[in-house]
Design a protein around this motif. Sequence first.
Motif, mmCIF file in Angstrom:
data_model
loop_
_atom_site.group_PDB
_atom_site.id
_atom_site.type_symbol
_atom_site.label_atom_id
_atom_site.label_comp_id
_atom_site.label_asym_id
_atom_site.label_seq_id
_atom_site.Cartn_x
_atom_site.Cartn_y
_atom_site.Cartn_z
ATOM 1 N N LEU A 74 32.680 64.672 36.445
ATOM 2 C CA LEU A 74 34.121 64.450 35.474
ATOM 3 C C LEU A 74 33.910 65.015 34.070
ATOM 4 O O LEU A 74 34.998 65.601 33.617
ATOM 5 N N VAL A 75 32.903 64.682 33.618
ATOM 6 C CA VAL A 75 32.446 65.179 32.164
ATOM 7 C C VAL A 75 32.400 66.757 32.388
ATOM 8 O O VAL A 75 32.814 67.440 31.169
ATOM 9 N N CYS B 167 34.060 68.714 34.206
ATOM 10 C CA CYS B 167 35.444 69.151 34.448
ATOM 11 C C CYS B 167 36.052 68.955 33.124
ATOM 12 O O CYS B 167 36.867 70.004 32.840
ATOM 13 N N ALA B 168 35.835 68.074 32.491
ATOM 14 C CA ALA B 168 36.532 67.873 30.990
ATOM 15 C C ALA B 168 36.108 68.977 30.143
ATOM 16 O O ALA B 168 36.809 69.549 29.233
ATOM 17 N N LEU B 169 34.880 69.305 29.979
ATOM 18 C CA LEU B 169 34.232 70.237 29.224
ATOM 19 C C LEU B 169 34.881 71.702 29.405
ATOM 20 O O LEU B 169 35.166 72.406 28.574
ATOM 21 N N VAL C 71 37.828 72.206 30.783
ATOM 22 C CA VAL C 71 39.208 72.128 30.247
ATOM 23 C C VAL C 71 39.094 72.160 28.641
ATOM 24 O O VAL C 71 39.946 73.145 27.967
ATOM 25 N N ALA C 72 38.252 71.334 28.055
ATOM 26 C CA ALA C 72 38.226 71.355 26.588
ATOM 27 C C ALA C 72 37.691 72.460 25.589
ATOM 28 O O ALA C 72 38.258 72.964 24.852
#
Length: 230
Positions: A46-47, A49-51, A53-54
Motif C-alpha cells: 500500500l505504501v 502504491c501510494a508513492l 501516485v503521490a
Amino acid sequence: MPSQLRHMLRAQGRDLHAEFLSLLPERPTPISIQRFSLRRIGVALLVVCALLVAVPMLVSWAVQTDRVNTSLYTSDIGCSDQEALWLMAQAVPSATLVPCLQVAPPGWALNDVKAGSGSASIVFNTDRPYREAAVTVELSPSCNLAGATEVSSEQPGARRYIRIDRAAAPDRVIRSYAFQGGCISERYLAVGSPERLAADASSAIGFVTREQLAVDLSRRSDGRLHLDPS
C-alpha cells in the motif's frame, strides 16, 4: 571489550549480560523480532502504491509551480519599456514577437505584468463605458485556436484569429496572433459588450520583435548581455 578480557570471562564461565540484568530493579520486557507477515507485506504494498501516485503528482505540482508567472512589479508596459519586455521575451525564448502597450485607450489601467517559464501576461483594468471589464494579453509558445475564425492580419508574419465565447460569464472575445515560435492571445471580457471593447482596443496592443529587443539589450549592456536564442 578487549579480546583478552572476553577470553578471560569466557574461561571463568561468567555471563556479564545475565549479571547486569540481575542488578536491575525489574527485568525489561523482551522485544519481539520484527518479522514479515502477510499484514506487513500488504502495508508495504500500500505504501509503494501510494508513492507511485503521490510522486507524479508532486512532480507535476513542482513543474506547475515553476511555470506560474511572477509579477514584474512594473507600472509601464509600453513598447519602449524595454526592461519588462526583455523579461517577457526570456519567458518564451521561441517567440519572435513580444506584446506591448502601443496606445493606452481612455479608462485603461495596468493591473499587472507577469512572466514565468513558458508564458508571460499583461492584465489591464478598464472603467467607463464598460462594466466588469478586463483585458488580458498572454504570450505563450502556442495558442488553442479551436472554434476561432481566421481574419486578415495587420501584423506582418502573424496570422490573426477571432473567437467569441458567449458561454463565458461575462462574454469574451479572444483575438490571437500566431507566428513563428509563439502566439499572443488578447482576451477581452465585458458585460454585454466585449466586441466593442475589442474594437476600441484594436490599436492599443502593439508588438516588438525579438530581434529588436536583442539589439537593444546588447547595446544597453555594451555587448555583455544577450537574449536566449530563439
